[in-house]
Design an enzyme around this catalytic site. Structure first.
Site, PDB file in Angstrom:
ATOM      1  CG  HIS A  93      -2.047  -0.972   1.155  1.00 20.02           C
ATOM      2  ND1 HIS A  93      -3.111  -0.961   2.030  1.00 20.02           N
ATOM      3  CD2 HIS A  93      -2.286  -2.001   0.296  1.00 20.02           C
ATOM      4  CE1 HIS A  93      -3.957  -1.921   1.720  1.00 20.02           C
ATOM      5  NE2 HIS A  93      -3.475  -2.583   0.682  1.00 20.02           N
TER       6      HIS A  93
ATOM      7  CD  GLU B 106      -2.002   4.134   3.306  1.00 16.56           C
ATOM      8  OE1 GLU B 106      -1.681   3.445   2.311  1.00 16.56           O
ATOM      9  OE2 GLU B 106      -3.149   4.150   3.766  1.00 16.56           O
TER      10      GLU B 106
ATOM     11  CB  CYS C  96      -6.487  -0.686   5.336  1.00 19.27           C
ATOM     12  SG  CYS C  96      -4.753  -1.232   5.264  1.00 19.27           S
TER      13      CYS C  96
ATOM     14  CB  CYS D 152      -1.997   1.666   6.192  1.00 19.05           C
ATOM     15  SG  CYS D 152      -1.544   0.804   4.662  1.00 19.05           S
TER      16      CYS D 152
END
Lengths: 147, 147
Positions: free
Chosen positions: A55, A57, A85, A88
């Protein structure tokens, strides 16, 4: 002026999200800001890398700690176009970033669907910065996939 | 016999945890098993890499998806010596691993301190495999740090 800065940094995160879009990745982008300087830029690469942990992040945190030479992001702000999410948010917690700013809410997978306490109490959180632009990019992506 | 297999794989995760110990990292190790074969081995490297996301599970998931050539770990079991944190539970969720087996509980940072729903309902979870050995390695590490 402070708000203008936030929009400035969120535009940088949006530019990253657009790079993800161009790669047919879910368009999420992130930047890490320290002392009014962007020290890391990243976008979602889960399909490209075939890695569910890639992801925006996660990669931004890895890049920023690498740049700083330490494993903490104290005094840093993470800007991300979509609400993080749980994974993260957990990573943001471990990084000890002082602030999180995100654009669009994620009502399905956002960390707040599980618990606000996924982020440490001392992490300040602001949502809704350039929300419309962040959300529209995501909607455009999912519409193009259905097309 | 099934339980013996679980102990066999947890011993492989413990061997990884011991590698972390030798590097003065918090000793947590993980392996990913698919069709009775270990397809990834990893240990905590947060200090070495100066990266707060470099937990054993995260690296094991990245390595396993790389090995499989896809971003999902369906039909895989993740063995880890310590209960995953929220970040790692989130990653396990994204990976769609079918099972998680862990050794020692983590009453401070384990995902269950926040919510069982950090893992998808379909992920089967078993705890306490070689719990004593997993816990004792961690206790020995923290004792040596205080020493």
């Amino acid at each position: 002026m402070i708000n203008d800065n936030k929009e400035h940094y969120m535009r940088a995160a949006l530019a990253e999200a657009n790079k993800a879009f161009d790669k047919q990745e879910v368009p999420v982008g992130a930047v890490v800001v320290c002392n009014d300087m962007i020290i890391a830029r990243a976008h979602n690469l889960t399909e490209t890398l075939k890695d569910p942990t890639a992801h925006a992040e996660m990669q931004a945190i890895t890049a920023a700690t690498n740049w700083l030479g330490g494993k903490y992001l104290a005094d840093c702000t993470i800007y991300v176009t979509l609400e993080p999410c749980a994974m993260c948010a957990g990573a943001i917690g471990w990084s000890q970033a002082s602030s999180l700013v995100f654009g669009a809410a994620d009502k399905k997978k956002g960390y707040r669907t599980i618990s606000d306490s996924l982020l440490p109490p001392k992490t300040s959180v602001e949502s809704g910065v350039l929300e419309k632009e962040c959300r529209e990019l995501l909607l455009r992506f999912f519409k193009s996939r259905r097309g």
